[in-house]
Design an enzyme around this catalytic site. Structure first.
Site, PDB file in Angstrom:
ATOM      1  N   SER A  71       6.983  -2.680  13.393  1.00 19.29           N
ATOM      2  CA  SER A  71       7.060  -2.907  11.948  1.00 19.29           C
ATOM      3  C   SER A  71       5.981  -3.850  11.438  1.00 19.29           C
ATOM      4  O   SER A  71       5.616  -3.799  10.258  1.00 19.29           O
ATOM      5  CB  SER A  71       8.444  -3.462  11.588  1.00 19.29           C
ATOM      6  OG  SER A  71       8.724  -4.635  12.343  1.00 19.29           O
ATOM      7  N   GLY A 126      10.891  -0.916  14.223  1.00 15.25           N
ATOM      8  CA  GLY A 126      11.918  -0.900  15.250  1.00 15.25           C
ATOM      9  C   GLY A 126      11.430  -0.479  16.622  1.00 15.25           C
ATOM     10  O   GLY A 126      12.216  -0.447  17.572  1.00 15.25           O
ATOM     11  N   ASN A 157       9.959  -6.395  19.600  1.00 18.79           N
ATOM     12  CA  ASN A 157      11.357  -5.943  19.521  1.00 18.79           C
ATOM     13  C   ASN A 157      12.055  -6.010  20.874  1.00 18.79           C
ATOM     14  O   ASN A 157      13.271  -6.217  20.933  1.00 18.79           O
ATOM     15  CB  ASN A 157      11.412  -4.519  18.958  1.00 18.79           C
ATOM     16  CG  ASN A 157      11.127  -4.484  17.466  1.00 18.79           C
ATOM     17  OD1 ASN A 157      11.612  -5.320  16.710  1.00 18.79           O
ATOM     18  ND2 ASN A 157      10.319  -3.536  17.034  1.00 18.79           N
ATOM     19  N   HIS A 194       9.015 -10.605   8.746  1.00 19.46           N
ATOM     20  CA  HIS A 194       7.880  -9.738   8.430  1.00 19.46           C
ATOM     21  C   HIS A 194       6.992 -10.356   7.354  1.00 19.46           C
ATOM     22  O   HIS A 194       7.500 -10.787   6.319  1.00 19.46           O
ATOM     23  CB  HIS A 194       8.376  -8.365   7.962  1.00 19.46           C
ATOM     24  CG  HIS A 194       9.161  -7.642   8.998  1.00 19.46           C
ATOM     25  ND1 HIS A 194      10.536  -7.677   9.048  1.00 19.46           N
ATOM     26  CD2 HIS A 194       8.760  -6.883  10.047  1.00 19.46           C
ATOM     27  CE1 HIS A 194      10.956  -6.951  10.081  1.00 19.46           C
ATOM     28  NE2 HIS A 194       9.893  -6.462  10.698  1.00 19.46           N
ATOM     29  N   ASP A 196      13.362 -11.750   4.839  1.00 20.16           N
ATOM     30  CA  ASP A 196      13.990 -11.720   6.166  1.00 20.16           C
ATOM     31  C   ASP A 196      13.428 -12.782   7.092  1.00 20.16           C
ATOM     32  O   ASP A 196      13.979 -13.040   8.172  1.00 20.16           O
ATOM     33  CB  ASP A 196      13.862 -10.334   6.806  1.00 20.16           C
ATOM     34  CG  ASP A 196      12.415  -9.899   7.050  1.00 20.16           C
ATOM     35  OD1 ASP A 196      11.499 -10.743   6.980  1.00 20.16           O
ATOM     36  OD2 ASP A 196      12.203  -8.696   7.321  1.00 20.16           O
TER      37      ASP A 196
END
Length: 202
Positions: free
Chosen positions: A30, A67, A95, A181, A178
């Site tokens: 991402s 993801g 991840n 990012h 969040d």
């Protein structure tokens, strides 16, 4: 005489034609995809515009997938490699770390991606993007995770971005709500981090 002139024109065109564009593949998750942003605001697109403005003949491919794990990246690589690649910027593993996956498996997957790239094009230049995980994963895990990337770069004689999110991670002004990012301004800094390592390879 006419044929001779045509041959001269063709030869001159051959030697004065611009070099073919170098294909730069950004292969990641991402962070590469530009989660929460337009793909035009993600750092690969910013790099394309900067290099083009500087007169560099490059074609940037953003193969980021939100993801994505190292295993997922390895599984879809054959599909991505249907086109030639001159420079690979490998941005995977974050991840894996956030999910606490086994570190030896992450390193094995990333090495397999590099091996496949080299098998496809032995002359490919590789850049490994270093990543970190939050301290809540435990000191042993976080230390060993961070070490994966410089070890891979050294083993494969690849260039290394020490930490992709340098000067961005942890700064709420440069990240989406969040806290993970980068936002538009954050991606501008990430692009600079990457260009420091990428430009010498061009």
């Amino acid at each position: 005489m006419v044929v001779k002139k045509m041959l001269i024109i063709l030869v001159m065109a051959f030697f004065t034609a611009p070099p073919p564009a170098k294909v730069i593949l950004f292969y990641g998750d991402s962070l590469t995809a530009g989660n929460g942003l337009s793909v035009d605001d993600a750092f690969p697109a910013l790099i394309q515009r900067k290099l083009t403005a500087d007169g560099k003949a490059v074609k940037v491919i953003n193969a980021g997938l939100s993801g994505e794990t190292s295993a997922g990246g390895l599984a879809r690589l054959d599909w991505v490699l249907r086109q030639p690649v001159d420079i690979l910027v490998l941005e995977l593993g974050a991840n894996d770390g956030l999910r606490g996956l086994p570190l030896d498996q992450t390193e094995k997957n990333l090495q397999a991606i590099i091996d496949k790239m080299k098998a496809k094009n032995p002359a490919v230049k590789i850049i490994v993007a270093g990543m970190m995980v939050p301290p809540n994963m435990g000191p042993d895990y976080t230390t060993k995770f961070q070490k994966i990337f410089p070890d891979l770069a050294k083993k494969n004689k690849a260039a290394l971005i020490p930490f992709l999110l340098q000067d961005v991670a942890g700064n709420e002004k440069l990240n989406n709500p969040d806290g993970i990012h980068p936002n538009v301004e954050g991606h501008k800094i990430v692009a600079k981090n990457v260009l420091k390592i990428l430009e010498p390879l061009l």
